[in-house]
Scaffold this motif. Structure first.
Motif, PDB file in Angstrom:
ATOM      1  N   LYS A   1     -48.820 -22.371 -59.087  1.00 16.13           N
ATOM      2  CA  LYS A   1     -48.318 -21.424 -58.092  1.00 16.13           C
ATOM      3  C   LYS A   1     -47.544 -22.275 -57.096  1.00 16.13           C
ATOM      4  O   LYS A   1     -48.110 -22.812 -56.141  1.00 16.13           O
ATOM      5  N   PRO A   2     -46.239 -22.469 -57.313  1.00 15.13           N
ATOM      6  CA  PRO A   2     -45.489 -23.430 -56.496  1.00 15.13           C
ATOM      7  C   PRO A   2     -45.595 -23.180 -55.003  1.00 15.13           C
ATOM      8  O   PRO A   2     -45.687 -24.119 -54.211  1.00 15.13           O
ATOM      9  N   VAL A   3     -45.561 -21.901 -54.626  1.00  9.23           N
ATOM     10  CA  VAL A   3     -45.710 -21.561 -53.216  1.00  9.23           C
ATOM     11  C   VAL A   3     -46.524 -20.276 -53.123  1.00  9.23           C
ATOM     12  O   VAL A   3     -46.259 -19.301 -53.819  1.00  9.23           O
ATOM     13  N   GLU A   4     -47.538 -20.321 -52.267  1.00  9.44           N
ATOM     14  CA  GLU A   4     -48.363 -19.140 -52.037  1.00  9.44           C
ATOM     15  C   GLU A   4     -48.463 -18.903 -50.540  1.00  9.44           C
ATOM     16  O   GLU A   4     -48.812 -19.814 -49.782  1.00  9.44           O
ATOM     17  N   THR A   5     -48.144 -17.690 -50.125  1.00 10.54           N
ATOM     18  CA  THR A   5     -48.237 -17.343 -48.714  1.00 10.54           C
ATOM     19  C   THR A   5     -49.464 -16.466 -48.480  1.00 10.54           C
ATOM     20  O   THR A   5     -50.086 -15.973 -49.407  1.00 10.54           O
ATOM     21  N   GLY A   6     -49.822 -16.298 -47.219  1.00 14.23           N
ATOM     22  CA  GLY A   6     -51.008 -15.520 -46.890  1.00 14.23           C
ATOM     23  C   GLY A   6     -52.297 -16.238 -47.249  1.00 14.23           C
ATOM     24  O   GLY A   6     -53.315 -15.600 -47.509  1.00 14.23           O
TER      25      GLY A   6
ATOM     26  N   ASP B   1     -50.390 -30.349 -57.699  1.00 14.00           N
ATOM     27  CA  ASP B   1     -49.612 -29.888 -58.843  1.00 14.00           C
ATOM     28  C   ASP B   1     -49.808 -28.391 -59.080  1.00 14.00           C
ATOM     29  O   ASP B   1     -48.853 -27.677 -59.389  1.00 14.00           O
ATOM     30  N   VAL B   2     -51.027 -27.910 -58.947  1.00 19.89           N
ATOM     31  CA  VAL B   2     -51.308 -26.493 -59.180  1.00 19.89           C
ATOM     32  C   VAL B   2     -50.795 -25.631 -58.034  1.00 19.89           C
ATOM     33  O   VAL B   2     -50.229 -24.554 -58.250  1.00 19.89           O
ATOM     34  N   ALA B   3     -50.981 -26.093 -56.805  1.00 21.45           N
ATOM     35  CA  ALA B   3     -50.603 -25.298 -55.634  1.00 21.45           C
ATOM     36  C   ALA B   3     -50.007 -26.205 -54.566  1.00 21.45           C
ATOM     37  O   ALA B   3     -50.622 -26.457 -53.532  1.00 21.45           O
ATOM     38  N   PRO B   4     -48.803 -26.705 -54.794  1.00 24.86           N
ATOM     39  CA  PRO B   4     -48.237 -27.714 -53.891  1.00 24.86           C
ATOM     40  C   PRO B   4     -47.890 -27.213 -52.497  1.00 24.86           C
ATOM     41  O   PRO B   4     -47.908 -27.983 -51.542  1.00 24.86           O
ATOM     42  N   LEU B   5     -47.585 -25.924 -52.344  1.00 23.77           N
ATOM     43  CA  LEU B   5     -47.175 -25.411 -51.039  1.00 23.77           C
ATOM     44  C   LEU B   5     -47.989 -24.169 -50.703  1.00 23.77           C
ATOM     45  O   LEU B   5     -47.858 -23.131 -51.352  1.00 23.77           O
ATOM     46  N   ARG B   6     -48.830 -24.290 -49.663  1.00 22.40           N
ATOM     47  CA  ARG B   6     -49.725 -23.211 -49.265  1.00 22.40           C
ATOM     48  C   ARG B   6     -49.439 -22.872 -47.807  1.00 22.40           C
ATOM     49  O   ARG B   6     -49.560 -23.737 -46.923  1.00 22.40           O
ATOM     50  N   LEU B   7     -49.079 -21.614 -47.563  1.00 21.33           N
ATOM     51  CA  LEU B   7     -48.648 -21.197 -46.232  1.00 21.33           C
ATOM     52  C   LEU B   7     -49.540 -20.076 -45.707  1.00 21.33           C
ATOM     53  O   LEU B   7     -49.939 -19.179 -46.453  1.00 21.33           O
ATOM     54  N   ARG B   8     -49.838 -20.125 -44.432  1.00 20.11           N
ATOM     55  CA  ARG B   8     -50.804 -19.203 -43.846  1.00 20.11           C
ATOM     56  C   ARG B   8     -50.264 -17.777 -43.686  1.00 20.11           C
ATOM     57  O   ARG B   8     -50.970 -16.802 -43.936  1.00 20.11           O
ATOM     58  N   ARG B   9     -49.037 -17.635 -43.277  1.00 18.38           N
ATOM     59  CA  ARG B   9     -48.514 -16.302 -42.941  1.00 18.38           C
ATOM     60  C   ARG B   9     -48.129 -15.527 -44.212  1.00 18.38           C
ATOM     61  O   ARG B   9     -47.492 -16.076 -45.105  1.00 18.38           O
ATOM     62  N   PRO B  10     -48.456 -14.237 -44.276  1.00 19.51           N
ATOM     63  CA  PRO B  10     -48.113 -13.415 -45.449  1.00 19.51           C
ATOM     64  C   PRO B  10     -46.671 -12.912 -45.375  1.00 19.51           C
ATOM     65  O   PRO B  10     -46.400 -11.714 -45.254  1.00 19.51           O
ATOM     66  N   LEU B  11     -45.747 -13.860 -45.449  1.00 16.90           N
ATOM     67  CA  LEU B  11     -44.315 -13.569 -45.341  1.00 16.90           C
ATOM     68  C   LEU B  11     -43.593 -14.230 -46.498  1.00 16.90           C
ATOM     69  O   LEU B  11     -44.173 -14.977 -47.287  1.00 16.90           O
ATOM     70  N   ALA B  12     -42.293 -13.965 -46.602  1.00 12.34           N
ATOM     71  CA  ALA B  12     -41.490 -14.688 -47.586  1.00 12.34           C
ATOM     72  C   ALA B  12     -41.620 -16.183 -47.315  1.00 12.34           C
ATOM     73  O   ALA B  12     -41.707 -16.605 -46.151  1.00 12.34           O
ATOM     74  N   PRO B  13     -41.659 -17.017 -48.374  1.00 10.13           N
ATOM     75  CA  PRO B  13     -41.894 -18.452 -48.182  1.00 10.13           C
ATOM     76  C   PRO B  13     -40.997 -19.113 -47.149  1.00 10.13           C
ATOM     77  O   PRO B  13     -41.479 -19.893 -46.316  1.00 10.13           O
TER      78      PRO B  13
ATOM     79  N   LEU C   1     -37.313 -12.549 -57.960  1.00  9.62           N
ATOM     80  CA  LEU C   1     -36.327 -13.632 -58.043  1.00  9.62           C
ATOM     81  C   LEU C   1     -35.560 -13.849 -56.751  1.00  9.62           C
ATOM     82  O   LEU C   1     -35.154 -14.969 -56.439  1.00  9.62           O
ATOM     83  N   MET C   2     -35.340 -12.791 -55.983  1.00  9.03           N
ATOM     84  CA  MET C   2     -34.502 -12.900 -54.796  1.00  9.03           C
ATOM     85  C   MET C   2     -35.276 -13.213 -53.519  1.00  9.03           C
ATOM     86  O   MET C   2     -34.736 -13.142 -52.423  1.00  9.03           O
ATOM     87  N   VAL C   3     -36.537 -13.561 -53.655  1.00 10.30           N
ATOM     88  CA  VAL C   3     -37.324 -13.951 -52.481  1.00 10.30           C
ATOM     89  C   VAL C   3     -36.816 -15.300 -51.966  1.00 10.30           C
ATOM     90  O   VAL C   3     -36.680 -16.248 -52.737  1.00 10.30           O
ATOM     91  N   PRO C   4     -36.516 -15.401 -50.669  1.00  4.90           N
ATOM     92  CA  PRO C   4     -36.024 -16.674 -50.123  1.00  4.90           C
ATOM     93  C   PRO C   4     -37.103 -17.743 -50.106  1.00  4.90           C
ATOM     94  O   PRO C   4     -38.218 -17.510 -49.632  1.00  4.90           O
ATOM     95  N   LEU C   5     -36.755 -18.903 -50.624  1.00  2.00           N
ATOM     96  CA  LEU C   5     -37.709 -20.007 -50.730  1.00  2.00           C
ATOM     97  C   LEU C   5     -37.550 -20.997 -49.582  1.00  2.00           C
ATOM     98  O   LEU C   5     -38.527 -21.376 -48.923  1.00  2.00           O
ATOM     99  N   ALA C   6     -36.314 -21.424 -49.345  1.00  7.22           N
ATOM    100  CA  ALA C   6     -36.044 -22.387 -48.270  1.00  7.22           C
ATOM    101  C   ALA C   6     -34.544 -22.477 -48.083  1.00  7.22           C
ATOM    102  O   ALA C   6     -33.809 -22.631 -49.057  1.00  7.22           O
TER     103      ALA C   6
END
Length: 249
Positions: free
Chosen positions: A44-49, A75-87, A125-130
């Motif tokens: 899961k490259p990036v997970e929010t919330g 490797d499994v979850a390299p980017l974990r973000l607290r807010r439940p928003l687009a990455p 697909l169109m979710v903004p990543l960075a």
């Protein structure tokens, strides 16, 4: 100079909308492949919330459990973000840098050390990543074909076609699409959706998975995994996802 390890095949799972069951499908596929004897890497490259960003979020944890994957957290979850928003938004608000290259390296390591790798994107697909990068850009850079998970109810034809056609426009290979959550007694729109999409989507229908009821997410995954091999389209699913016939020793 040592030769590079060969990269295992894999799939990048994306959804047409929020709440289509993308994580459940990814986990069910991981469990099915694990039961076949394959070493399955999950990501899961990036997970929010994520309640505690120091640990895996619920999606990554479910994928790891389903695959019995012991790869490192980075490797499994390299980017974990607290807010439940687009990455991109969640990372910006918490002043966290999204290291695109690190995400690709994590995927490469998983593909070097497993027989098959399942990557679950964030949303569609169109979710903004960075910055100016989208989840679609991540899928392209990982060089993995897409499995599109869609819902069966009214509106899914539009959402699914938009997703598939956008992917094709962006030169992203699409392995096919899979409808998830079909009720035991579908309404007229649901009954017609698989046939209509199969005729219009310019890619293969890989399956229609029934809605599963269970006491918890792990039980749902096990029930859904049990349905995969019974799909009338199972041979197409296996061919298009191209998982190995034999396990590694």
């Amino acid at each position: 100079m040592p030769a590079e390890k060969p990269l295992a095949p894999g799939i990048f799972i994306t959804g047409t909308d929020t709440g289509v069951g993308k994580t459940l499908v990814a986990a069910a596929l991981a469990r099915h492949l694990r039961d076949l004897g394959l070493r399955v890497g999950v990501m899961k490259p990036v997970e929010t919330g994520v309640t505690d960003p120091a640990a895996e979020g619920s999606d990554a944890a479910l994928l790891r459990w389903a695959a019995t994957c012991d790869a490192p957290l980075q490797d499994v979850a390299p980017l974990r973000l607290r807010r439940p928003l687009a990455p991109a938004v969640a990372a910006e608000k918490d002043k966290i840098f999204v290291d695109f290259g690190a995400l690709l390296e994590a995927c490469r390591r998983l593909r070097e050390n497993h027989d098959f790798v399942i990557v679950e994107g964030a949303g569609g697909l169109m979710v903004p990543l960075a910055g100016g990068l989208l989840i679609a850009d991540l899928a392209r850079a990982m060089c993995l074909p897409l499995l599109v998970v869609c819902r069966p109810d009214l509106g899914t034809i539009n959402h699914t076609l938009l997703t598939v056609f956008s992917a094709q426009t962006m030169d992203l290979p699409v392995a096919g699409f899979l409808l998830n959550g079909m009720p035991d007694i579908p309404d007229e729109a649901m009954s017609e959706a698989p046939h209509t999409l199969a005729a219009l989507a310019s890619t293969d229908l890989l399956g229609v998975l029934n809605r599963v009821a269970a006491k918890d997410e792990q039980s749902k995954v096990e029930n859904l995994a049990g349905l995969i091999e019974k799909l009338p389209t199972y041979s197409i699913l296996r061919r298009n996802l191209a998982w190995p016939e034999k396990t590694s020793k």
